[in-house]
Structures are given as structure tokens and as C-alpha cells.
Design a protein around this motif. Structure first.
Motif, mmCIF file in Angstrom:
data_model
loop_
_atom_site.group_PDB
_atom_site.id
_atom_site.type_symbol
_atom_site.label_atom_id
_atom_site.label_comp_id
_atom_site.label_asym_id
_atom_site.label_seq_id
_atom_site.Cartn_x
_atom_site.Cartn_y
_atom_site.Cartn_z
ATOM 1 N N GLU A 55 -5.043 -8.473 -10.341
ATOM 2 C CA GLU A 55 -4.740 -7.051 -10.493
ATOM 3 C C GLU A 55 -3.854 -6.559 -9.360
ATOM 4 N N THR A 92 -0.122 -5.232 -10.751
ATOM 5 C CA THR A 92 -0.130 -3.823 -11.120
ATOM 6 C C THR A 92 0.406 -2.947 -9.998
ATOM 7 N N ASP A 113 -0.864 2.764 -11.705
ATOM 8 C CA ASP A 113 -1.213 2.323 -13.060
ATOM 9 C C ASP A 113 -2.625 2.768 -13.406
ATOM 10 N N ARG A 141 -3.474 -1.524 -16.318
ATOM 11 C CA ARG A 141 -3.919 -2.677 -15.520
ATOM 12 C C ARG A 141 -4.491 -3.772 -16.418
#
Length: 350
Positions: free
Chosen positions: A14, A18, A22, A27
Motif C-alpha cells: 500500500e 498509493t 487516495d 487503495r
């Protein structure tokens, strides 16, 4: 232990995939696509190496490594920009077409171990990342290419090289296990991320409604209204709040209210009474609903005493006197959920 390891892995992905702004949906989509694409990228390296070792430098090897190059560049562009479309469309196009081209170059279904099984990832991913209409288009494209492959299978089988039975079984195993692993791991992250978001939504719902009322609402009850014969209600507000709000900075005012109401929230939970709402500087709780209890008056009175102590403590911490008015009354009420969008649990009585 495995779950902790996977959670840590998803967290790193993540952070890598991302942007800070976001939302949770973005995500989830980005990381799921990276997982799917990454598995296919590394699989193409393994497949290409095996084909090179078994078949030598052939067209199949070039097609396989072509997938590696295109998807690798798309991954690099995505990690540099975090733009979803820079990875989505190159991956969809390559995963749909490339395995079919590999199958034709190997000599059809049997000789390739049905390598075009990988192509079904395109419509499956489209269901996760795009609309149903777009997914149907990708699925239709897959079916067309499948039909073409079936129609011309006899012709392309003439290109097949004689291979040992064990090698053919290896190809079948690779092309059954590979897509299965890609789908399973991607859906594993997708489901875990969805579960986290569902738990967060449940927490937000319980911040708005009492637990039993939230459950009734989720079960589909259209009108939630109950009569309670004996409950105790507490109203509290800050003395001179209107004049105070005109004298101090907005940040200081909101900080003070937040400190006071957060302390009240903790007390409501400690005394097992139900917070109903805040209006400006007013705070309202009730004892004896939605679950009736015989000691509702004692519980609310005990909370009132603790509220006075909490306000005195917060006033000392802030260096400001905070006066608090508290009113308590017991009797019958009607309680229910009002509204259809920003709904609220409220009560009415004399």
C-alpha cells in the motif's frame, strides 16, 4: 503468524502503490492490481526461462519475454506516477492476447498445456476494477479468441514440436497452478481490504446509532420506533458558551468542546448509558434504552457527578473556568430512527 506476515506485506504494498490522498477504494484497487500484475510478471520470467531451456530460442520465448518487458515497463510507470490507468490497460491487453499468441506458437491447446487459461484473468480483473459493462466486453473478447483458437487448433497443431509426456504435463500444471495462485492471492488481499473497510463502516455506524438499533436497521426494518415506560434523560450545556465563543479563537473553542465531549463520551460508555446527540454546546444522554435497565436513574445520576468532576479537571488543564448546567428527568418516551440519509436516533416525551 501467516496472517501477520500477510498484513505487513499488504501494508508495504500500500505504501509503495498509493498516494497519501487516495481513499480506501482507490487503495484497494491499486494494490489488488499490483498483486495480480506482479504475479503475472514474475510468472512470465519463469515461463520464458523454462521455454528457453526446453525449446531453445523460439518465437514462444520471444512472445513470453515480450509480456515481461511491456508489463515491467507498465509497473515502473505506475510506481513512478501512481496512476492506475498506466498499469491497468497495458496489463489487460497483454494478459488477454499474449497467452493466446503463446498457445498458437506452441501448437495449440494440447501442446501448450492450455496456456491461454491465463487470458481469463482479463475479464476477471475487469469485474474488480471496471464496470460490469466493460467486464462483459473483455469477456466477449476472450470468448472470441477462444473460439478462434478452437477453430484453428488443427492448423496450428502442425507447428507443435514433439515433447515428452512429462514435459506436456509440466505445461498443464504450470497453466493450472499459475492463474489459480494469481487469482487467489489477489482476491485474498481484496477480501481482507474489504473486511477492514467493512469493520470501519460498522464502527462509524455504531458512532451514530446504538448497536441493537443498527442491527435492526441492517435487517431491513423500515420504521424503527419503540415505547419505553421509564427512562432517565440527562441534558447538559456549558454556562455562558455563546459569550465565550465570541471572545476566544475558533481553534481554542473547538479544542475545548472536543475535550469536554470526548470526556463525556468516555463516561457514557463507562456508565453504560446511551449518548443521543450534541447540539452546539449541549450534550444529551439517556439511561434505560434501547435496552431497558432498572437502575437507569442511578446510572445517569452517577454520570452527572462524574461530568462535573471531568469539567473541573479540564478547566484546570486549560486554565479556564468552565461552568456546566445539568438537568435530569425520568419518565416515558418514544424513541426511533428518523431520516433516510443522515439518519439519527432520537427520542420524544414530556
Amino acid at each position: 503468524m501467516i496472517n501477520a506476515y500477510l498484513t505487513a506485506l499488504w501494508g508495504r504494498l500500500e505504501r509503495l502503490s498509493t498516494l497519501a490522498d487516495d481513499d480506501q477504494e482507490a487503495r484497494r484497487r491499486k494494490v489488488t492490481l499490483v498483486v495480480m500484475t506482479g504475479i503475472c510478471f514474475f510468472a512470465s520470467i519463469i515461463w520464458g526461462t523454462l521455454y528457453l531451456a526446453i525449446l531453445g530460442p523460439t518465437l514462444t520465448v520471444a512472445i513470453t519475454y515480450g509480456f515481461t518487458v511491456v508489463v515491467g515497463l507498465a509497473l515502473a510507470a505506475f510506481f513512478a506516477s501512481k496512476r492506475f490507468d498506466l498499469l491497468l490497460y497495458p496489463f489487460f491487453g497483454m494478459i488477454l492476447w499474449n497467452p493466446i499468441a503463446m498457445q498458437w506458437s506452441l501448437g495449440g491447446f494440447a501442446a501448450s498445456g492450455v496456456v491461454m487459461t491465463w487470458s481469463v484473468l482479463a475479464p476477471i480483473c475487469a469485474l474488480m476494477f471496471q464496470s460490469v459493462r466493460q467486464a462483459l466486453c473483455w469477456f466477449a473478447a476472450f470468448l472470441v479468441l477462444l473460439a478462434v483458437s478452437l477453430y484453428f487448433d488443427d492448423q496450428v497443431s502442425a507447428w507443435a514440436r514433439p515433447l515428452p509426456h512429462g514435459t506436456l504435463m509440466l505445461f498443464f500444471a504450470m497453466n493450472l497452478i499459475g492463474p489459480s495462485v494469481a487469482i487467489f492471492l489477489s482476491m485474498l488481499y481484496f477480501v481482507q481490504a474489504f473486511s477492514r473497510e467493512h469493520a470501519r463502516s460498522e464502527g462509524l455506524l455504531l458512532n451514530i446509532l446504538p448497536g441493537p438499533i443498527a442491527e435492526r436497521l441492517k435487517r431491513g426494518e423500515q420504521v424503527i420506533a419503540d415505547q419505553f415506560g421509564d427512562v432517565t434523560i440527562l441534558f447538559a450545556d456549558i454556562v455562558g458558551f455563546t459569550q465565550l465563543s465570541a471572545r476566544i479563537a475558533p481553534e481554542e473553542l473547538v479544542s475545548m468542546l472536543s475535550a469536554v465531549f470526548s470526556a463525556f463520551d468516555d463516561l457514557a460508555e463507562r456508565h453504560s448509558v446511551e449518548k443521543i446527540k450534541t447540539i452546539g454546546d449541549a450534550y444529551m444522554v439517556v439511561g434505560g434504552l434501547p435496552e431497558p435497565r432498572p437502575d437507569h436513574a442511578e446510572a445517569v445520576a452517577a454520570m452527572a457527578l462524574d461530568m462535573q468532576a471531568a469539567v473541573a479537571r479540564i478547566g484546570l488543564e486549560l486554565g479556564r473556568h468552565i461552568g456546566l448546567r445539568i438537568g435530569i428527568d425520568s419518565g416515558p418516551v418514544v424513541a426511533g430512527v428518523i431520516g433516510s440519509r443522515k439518519f439519527a436516533y432520537d427520542l420524544w416525551g414530556d
